[in-house]
Design a protein around this motif. Structure first.
Motif, PDB file in Angstrom:
ATOM      1  N   ARG A  23       9.327  -7.187  -3.851  1.00 46.99           N
ATOM      2  CA  ARG A  23       8.972  -6.033  -2.983  1.00 46.99           C
ATOM      3  C   ARG A  23       7.781  -5.792  -2.565  1.00 46.99           C
ATOM      4  NH1 ARG A  23       9.176  -1.141  -6.865  1.00 46.99           N
ATOM      5  NH2 ARG A  23       9.373   0.013  -5.023  1.00 46.99           N
ATOM      6  N   SER A  24       7.679  -5.568  -1.155  1.00 52.06           N
ATOM      7  CA  SER A  24       6.435  -5.476  -0.559  1.00 52.06           C
ATOM      8  C   SER A  24       5.875  -4.130  -0.388  1.00 52.06           C
ATOM      9  CB  SER A  24       6.819  -6.347   0.901  1.00 52.06           C
ATOM     10  OG  SER A  24       5.569  -6.140   1.632  1.00 52.06           O
ATOM     11  N   THR A  30       7.957   3.714  -1.988  1.00 54.47           N
ATOM     12  CA  THR A  30       6.877   4.379  -2.852  1.00 54.47           C
ATOM     13  C   THR A  30       5.830   3.474  -3.208  1.00 54.47           C
ATOM     14  OG1 THR A  30       8.522   3.270  -4.366  1.00 54.47           O
ATOM     15  CG2 THR A  30       8.759   5.587  -3.800  1.00 54.47           C
ATOM     16  N   LYS A  31       4.780   3.707  -3.581  1.00 53.07           N
ATOM     17  CA  LYS A  31       3.932   2.885  -4.084  1.00 53.07           C
ATOM     18  C   LYS A  31       4.232   1.944  -4.972  1.00 53.07           C
ATOM     19  CE  LYS A  31       0.505   4.556  -6.241  1.00 53.07           C
ATOM     20  NZ  LYS A  31      -0.914   5.495  -6.781  1.00 53.07           N
ATOM     21  N   LEU A  32       3.826   0.521  -4.893  1.00 51.76           N
ATOM     22  CA  LEU A  32       4.143  -0.594  -5.929  1.00 51.76           C
ATOM     23  C   LEU A  32       3.319   0.002  -6.898  1.00 51.76           C
ATOM     24  CD1 LEU A  32       4.620  -3.751  -3.754  1.00 51.76           C
ATOM     25  CD2 LEU A  32       6.195  -1.844  -4.416  1.00 51.76           C
ATOM     26  N   ALA A  33       3.816  -0.263  -8.362  1.00 55.04           N
ATOM     27  CA  ALA A  33       2.856   0.169  -9.365  1.00 55.04           C
ATOM     28  C   ALA A  33       2.191  -1.050 -10.060  1.00 55.04           C
ATOM     29  CB  ALA A  33       3.923   0.499 -10.841  1.00 55.04           C
ATOM     30  N   LEU A  34       0.973  -0.803 -10.551  1.00 47.44           N
ATOM     31  CA  LEU A  34       0.001  -1.637 -11.130  1.00 47.44           C
ATOM     32  C   LEU A  34       0.451  -2.446 -12.186  1.00 47.44           C
ATOM     33  CD1 LEU A  34      -3.417   0.213 -11.145  1.00 47.44           C
ATOM     34  CD2 LEU A  34      -2.881  -1.971  -9.772  1.00 47.44           C
ATOM     35  N   PRO A  35       0.273  -3.715 -12.536  1.00 44.04           N
ATOM     36  CA  PRO A  35       0.720  -4.404 -13.844  1.00 44.04           C
ATOM     37  C   PRO A  35       0.407  -3.450 -14.803  1.00 44.04           C
ATOM     38  CG  PRO A  35      -0.369  -5.860 -12.161  1.00 44.04           C
ATOM     39  CD  PRO A  35      -0.603  -4.450 -11.761  1.00 44.04           C
ATOM     40  N   ARG A  36       1.196  -3.293 -15.958  1.00 44.22           N
ATOM     41  CA  ARG A  36       0.650  -2.345 -17.195  1.00 44.22           C
ATOM     42  C   ARG A  36      -0.478  -2.450 -17.751  1.00 44.22           C
ATOM     43  NH1 ARG A  36       5.582  -4.210 -20.902  1.00 44.22           N
ATOM     44  NH2 ARG A  36       4.293  -2.850 -22.446  1.00 44.22           N
ATOM     45  N   THR A  63       5.338  -7.722  -5.328  1.00 45.81           N
ATOM     46  CA  THR A  63       5.910  -7.823  -6.557  1.00 45.81           C
ATOM     47  C   THR A  63       6.767  -8.796  -6.654  1.00 45.81           C
ATOM     48  OG1 THR A  63       7.001  -5.791  -6.815  1.00 45.81           O
ATOM     49  CG2 THR A  63       4.921  -5.573  -7.404  1.00 45.81           C
ATOM     50  N   TYR A  64       7.126  -9.748  -7.549  1.00 46.59           N
ATOM     51  CA  TYR A  64       8.301 -10.373  -7.718  1.00 46.59           C
ATOM     52  C   TYR A  64       8.828 -10.601  -8.995  1.00 46.59           C
ATOM     53  CZ  TYR A  64       6.068 -12.437  -3.445  1.00 46.59           C
ATOM     54  OH  TYR A  64       5.592 -12.701  -2.275  1.00 46.59           O
ATOM     55  N   LYS A 144       7.049 -10.787 -14.438  1.00 49.47           N
ATOM     56  CA  LYS A 144       6.769 -10.344 -13.114  1.00 49.47           C
ATOM     57  C   LYS A 144       5.520 -10.985 -12.413  1.00 49.47           C
ATOM     58  CE  LYS A 144       5.870  -5.523 -11.041  1.00 49.47           C
ATOM     59  NZ  LYS A 144       5.902  -4.076 -11.544  1.00 49.47           N
ATOM     60  N   LEU A 145       5.464 -11.147 -11.313  1.00 51.68           N
ATOM     61  CA  LEU A 145       4.374 -11.500 -10.512  1.00 51.68           C
ATOM     62  C   LEU A 145       3.820 -10.414  -9.576  1.00 51.68           C
ATOM     63  CD1 LEU A 145       2.110 -13.626  -9.635  1.00 51.68           C
ATOM     64  CD2 LEU A 145       3.833 -14.486  -7.921  1.00 51.68           C
ATOM     65  N   SER A 146       2.622  -9.837  -9.795  1.00 49.00           N
ATOM     66  CA  SER A 146       1.760  -8.916  -8.691  1.00 49.00           C
ATOM     67  C   SER A 146       0.950  -9.555  -7.983  1.00 49.00           C
ATOM     68  CB  SER A 146       1.402  -7.774  -9.638  1.00 49.00           C
ATOM     69  OG  SER A 146       2.637  -7.133 -10.147  1.00 49.00           O
ATOM     70  N   ILE A 147       0.995  -9.245  -6.678  1.00 47.68           N
ATOM     71  CA  ILE A 147      -0.174  -9.715  -5.708  1.00 47.68           C
ATOM     72  C   ILE A 147      -0.940  -8.556  -5.592  1.00 47.68           C
ATOM     73  CG2 ILE A 147      -0.765 -11.007  -3.857  1.00 47.68           C
ATOM     74  CD1 ILE A 147       0.745 -12.619  -5.563  1.00 47.68           C
TER      75      ILE A 147
END
Length: 562
Positions: A23-24, A30-36, A63-64, A144-147
């Motif tokens: 997801r980009s 919708t805004k991508l959620a921050l890592p927990r 996010t991946y 999950k990987l978040s950038i």
């Protein structure tokens, strides 16, 4: 300008990502959620929003969803990221590790050189727990990987201006390239100070008479109750918290209800004379913290201490016996290389000025302790990094990731708006991101540098002692985790020496380090905890630790600890 160059523009870094879903931010409604671990838990009471972690500062770009089956499904992707972008790898329980993309590249190449593909892409599938199959577990732990992008804001600009002012005052010139947080002790200290300046409540001593500590609970050196306690020789109890925490954050488990040993039982010898020392733990060294506490307490004050983690360094400094002035002369700092280059004249001058500042603080602390003649009775030191922590020395990003994961998912307190502890966790989250994004050397951060094994403070405390009249106990611990513990497996994956297999620790501090400092040279008792209930933030939940606290605080001659 000095001869130090600002960081050059870096090449992008490419990774082969085993993903089943990408997801980009640009293509998402919708805004991508921050890592927990970075998700906000409270709002700052005086700003109306989270000033540390908000969408204007921390942005999730991509996010991946990670899956080893992606290769078989043909959904692997090669992606390039800017070197300065942050990569957050989350395990299946939310535990995480955060590193800048170029740092992630360096770590993978160092630990798993076979991950390098012919096109210079790095295969993220190298990050597996290779010993998992022998324990009947999957080798893949990631979900999950978040950038992330960290955007400069008022904290950044205020810090650089503060650093420039210091440089102009001390060196006669505003060396802009030394004002960056990644460039010098001055720049990093200024950034930590800018962040911690927005915490609720001024540093100082606070009454702890309720579960939460309110801003109005702060007392000053002329407080009538403090002065009366000293005059009447009445004992008080002082709690000193750890890194990126607060009194409630570190010790709230002691106030939990339905415990065999209640809070009322633990504190009965002190009646209502219980205090928490709220202090800055990143922009300020333990030495400066101890000096502040010594200034607040009245002469002849009779007290006992309970400390946790880094708070034990402050406690040790308060409890040191009179020491030879030669120890102050030998309190020195070694030169620090910058990107492999030897220190410049300006860096040398900064180092010498910092040493002179710390030597003056030691001199002042010694004089205060001699003048005030505190009557320190009991000292309970829990999980103190008195000899430094090797995990931080080996990989600062991993150390901070482990600490934040523990606090985010293991802490039992809930931040309450309008209290001293309200925004401490969000400030810690911001600090973790800033240090990772700027690749700040831990030796540049006053509060963290003190916890390095080769720090000047560790060397100083190794040569001092405390009065025999102080009854001291060190509560130490080793985590005996379930082999499936994700935090343990993350640490194993990202270390080239299996720290959790070869060195006893509680996920943050080496057990042997907890026995250093004053405990090494003093007739100190020890309670050693070694089971699955032990982690760096859970000591005060442990029944044996609570029993030992009760014995040590309330028995005239404490001897039985378990």
């Amino acid at each position: 300008m000095s001869s130090i160059d600002t960081p050059p523009t870096l090449d992008p870094v490419s990774f082969l990502i085993p993903t089943s879903n990408q997801r980009s931010a640009s293509g998402s409604r919708t805004k991508l959620a921050l890592p927990r671990a970075f998700a906000s838990t409270s709002r700052s009471s005086n700003q109306g929003r989270n000033v540390f972690m908000n969408e204007a500062v921390v942005q999730v770009e991509q996010t991946y969803e990670l899956s080893l089956s992606a290769r078989a499904a043909g959904t692997e992707q090669t992606q390039s990221f800017q070197a300065e972008q942050l990569m957050v790898l989350e395990a299946q329980d939310g535990s995480m590790v955060v590193m800048r993309a170029d740092k992630m590249q360096e770590e993978i190449l160092r630990l798993y050189p076979q991950a390098l593909q012919g096109d210079q892409t790095l295969d993220l599938k190298a990050l597996q727990d290779r010993e998992a199959q022998t324990r009947g577990l999957s080798t893949w732990i990631w979900s999950k990987l978040s950038i992330l992008n960290l955007i400069p804001d008022s904290f950044t600009s205020a810090a650089e201006e503060q650093a420039l002012d210091w440089l102009e005052d001390k060196l006669g010139k505003r060396f802009k390239d030394l004002a960056y947080a990644q460039a010098s002790y001055v720049g990093a200290r200024a950034l930590m100070a800018a962040i911690e300046s927005k915490l609720e409540g001024e540093p100082g001593l606070y009454r702890w008479t309720d579960k939460q500590i309110k801003l109005s609970d702060r007392v000053t050196a002329d407080d009538k109750d403090l002065l009366a306690a000293a005059k009447n020789n009445e004992p008080i109890l002082i709690f000193i918290h750890g890194t990126g925490s607060s009194t409630v954050g570190s010790f709230s488990d002691l106030r939990n209800e339905h415990q065999e040993i209640s809070w009322e039982g633990l504190s009965k010898s002190f009646q209502k004379r219980v205090y928490g020392f709220e202090h800055r733990t990143l922009s300020v060294s333990p030495l400066e913290n101890a000096l502040q506490l010594a200034k607040i307490l009245p002469a002849g004050c009779r007290f006992s201490l309970i400390t946790h983690s880094r708070g034990g360094l402050v406690g040790d400094l308060i409890c040191v016996d009179d020491f030879d002035l030669n120890l102050i002369k030998h309190y020195q700092r070694l030169p620090i290389e910058n990107n492999g280059k030897p220190e410049t004249d300006e860096q040398r001058k900064i180092r010498e000025l910092i040493v002179a500042e710390e030597q003056q603080q030691l001199t002042e602390l010694r004089a205060l302790l001699l003048e005030k003649q505190f009557k320190i009775e009991r000292y309970v030191r829990v999980a103190s990094p008195a000899g430094g922590t090797t995990l931080m020395a080996d990989n600062l990003d991993l150390f901070l990731s482990c600490l934040l994961s523990l606090v985010s998912f293991g802490a039992s307190f809930i931040p309450v708006v309008g209290t001293v502890s309200a925004s401490v966790l969000n400030a810690l989250r911001r600090v973790v991101l800033e240090i990772a994004a700027k690749r700040i050397d831990p030796r540049f951060v006053p509060g963290l540098e003190a916890m390095l094994p080769d720090s000047p403070l560790a060397g100083f405390l190794a040569t001092t002692s405390c009065s025999d009249s102080i009854q001291m106990v060190a509560i130490t611990g080793t985590t005996e985790t379930n082999e499936s513990s994700f935090l343990k497996r993350i640490a194993i994956i990202f270390t080239d020496w299996v720290i959790f297999g070869r060195t006893d620790n509680d996920f943050v501090v080496d057990t042997q380090s907890m026995r250093a400092g004053l405990a090494k040279h003093h007739s100190c008792c020890e309670l050693y905890l070694n089971d699955h209930q032990v982690s760096h933030i859970s000591y005060f939940k442990h029944p044996k630790a609570r029993y030992a606290l009760d014995q040590w605080l309330n028995n005239q001659n404490p001897t039985k600890l378990d």
